[in-house]
Design an enzyme around this catalytic site. Structure first.
Site, PDB file in Angstrom:
ATOM      1  N   GLU A 114       0.817  -1.212   0.000  1.00 30.79           N
ATOM      2  CA  GLU A 114       0.000   0.000   0.000  1.00 30.79           C
ATOM      3  C   GLU A 114       0.853   1.265   0.000  1.00 30.79           C
ATOM      4  OE1 GLU A 114      -3.906  -1.954   2.197  1.00 30.79           O
ATOM      5  OE2 GLU A 114      -2.309  -1.046   3.407  1.00 30.79           O
ATOM      6  N   GLU A 134      -4.203  -9.944   3.093  1.00 36.33           N
ATOM      7  CA  GLU A 134      -5.236  -9.713   4.098  1.00 36.33           C
ATOM      8  C   GLU A 134      -6.410 -10.681   3.957  1.00 36.33           C
ATOM      9  OE1 GLU A 134      -3.084  -5.758   3.620  1.00 36.33           O
ATOM     10  OE2 GLU A 134      -3.779  -7.366   2.312  1.00 36.33           O
TER      11      GLU A 134
END
Length: 254
Positions: A114, A134
């Site tokens: 990210e 995730e």
């Protein structure tokens, strides 16, 4: 900042370049809540330091850019409400007015992916390994991977990696359009600095205007984007005229 078990983020300013270093190499630069706030503080200082024209993100050590958030640190949140209202380190990166470059080697997982995606350019070594794991833990990423990968790579490629959590290589990332520069082993930081110095050699108001125009293009209609570009160019002309008039003041060279 001194490094401890909670990790540290270091801001190094050298002339027009600011380097934000994720400095927890023993843990693959995995992020802690303390580091979240340090990233925000470093971004704010780089943004407000007039001499800084370009920002580079990289990880300390030889094995990782950033392995994401330290999962053990997540146990420190009392409940879902505390997590919802946590300090988020991605918005300060996106709020950088100045061009930001990620120099990536080794692991770039979860939050590390990210951070790289939040930068404007990515310079990547062959050792880089990306993933958004995730989903394998029972949740989705909350730091913009879905937003940024969709914009950079298209929704199909974004879903391919976000739905499976599969790891992908530097070559894979370049193939799907997520990486702008694929360099030789050990050359990612050198190349990032070379690019940064080139950009820093141009007028800061021009490079910041270019960034604002391109970022705006992702959210605005074509008509709105064209108006935005025109306004930004007008500001650049005004800045140049201001400099010309200052140079013509008595006692100064034209």
């Amino acid at each position: 900042m001194t490094q401890d078990t909670d990790g540290a983020v270091r801001l190094d300013i050298n002339g027009p370049l600011a380097e934000i270093v994720l400095d927890r190499p023993a843990k693959h630069n995995a992020l802690t809540p303390q580091m979240y706030r340090q990233i925000g503080a470093a971004c704010a200082e780089a943004n407000e330091t007039a001499a800084v024209n370009v920002v580079i993100f990289h990880g300390a050590g030889e094995r990782a850019f950033c392995a994401g958030s330290d999962v053990k640190a997540l146990d420190g949140y009392e409940d879902f409400w505390a997590w919802r209202n946590r300090y988020d380190y991605i918005p300060p990166i996106l709020a950088l007015r100045k061009p930001a470059i990620a120099a990536v080697k080794g692991w770039a997982l979860g939050g590390g992916l990210e951070i790289a995606l939040a930068c404007d350019l990515r310079v990547v070594a062959p050792s880089a390994v990306f993933a958004a794991p995730e989903v394998q833990l029972g949740w989705n990423g909350a730091g913009g991977a879905a937003q940024q990968m969709t914009r950079l790579c298209g929704h199909g490629q974004a879903l391919r990696y976000l739905l499976t959590g599969d790891r992908f290589t530097a070559e894979d990332a370049a193939r799907i359009g997520m990486v702008e520069y694929l360099v030789d082993r050990g050359e990612e930081l050198t190349k990032a600095r070379e690019i940064a110095l080139k950009i820093a050699g141009f007028a800061p108001h021009a490079t910041q205007a270019v960034k604002a125009a391109v970022r705006g293009a992702m959210d605005l209609t074509l008509e709105q984007g064209l108006r935005n570009e025109n306004e930004l160019m007008s500001l650049c002309f005004a800045k140049a005229e201001q400099a010309r008039l200052r140079a013509m003041q008595p006692g100064k060279e034209p």
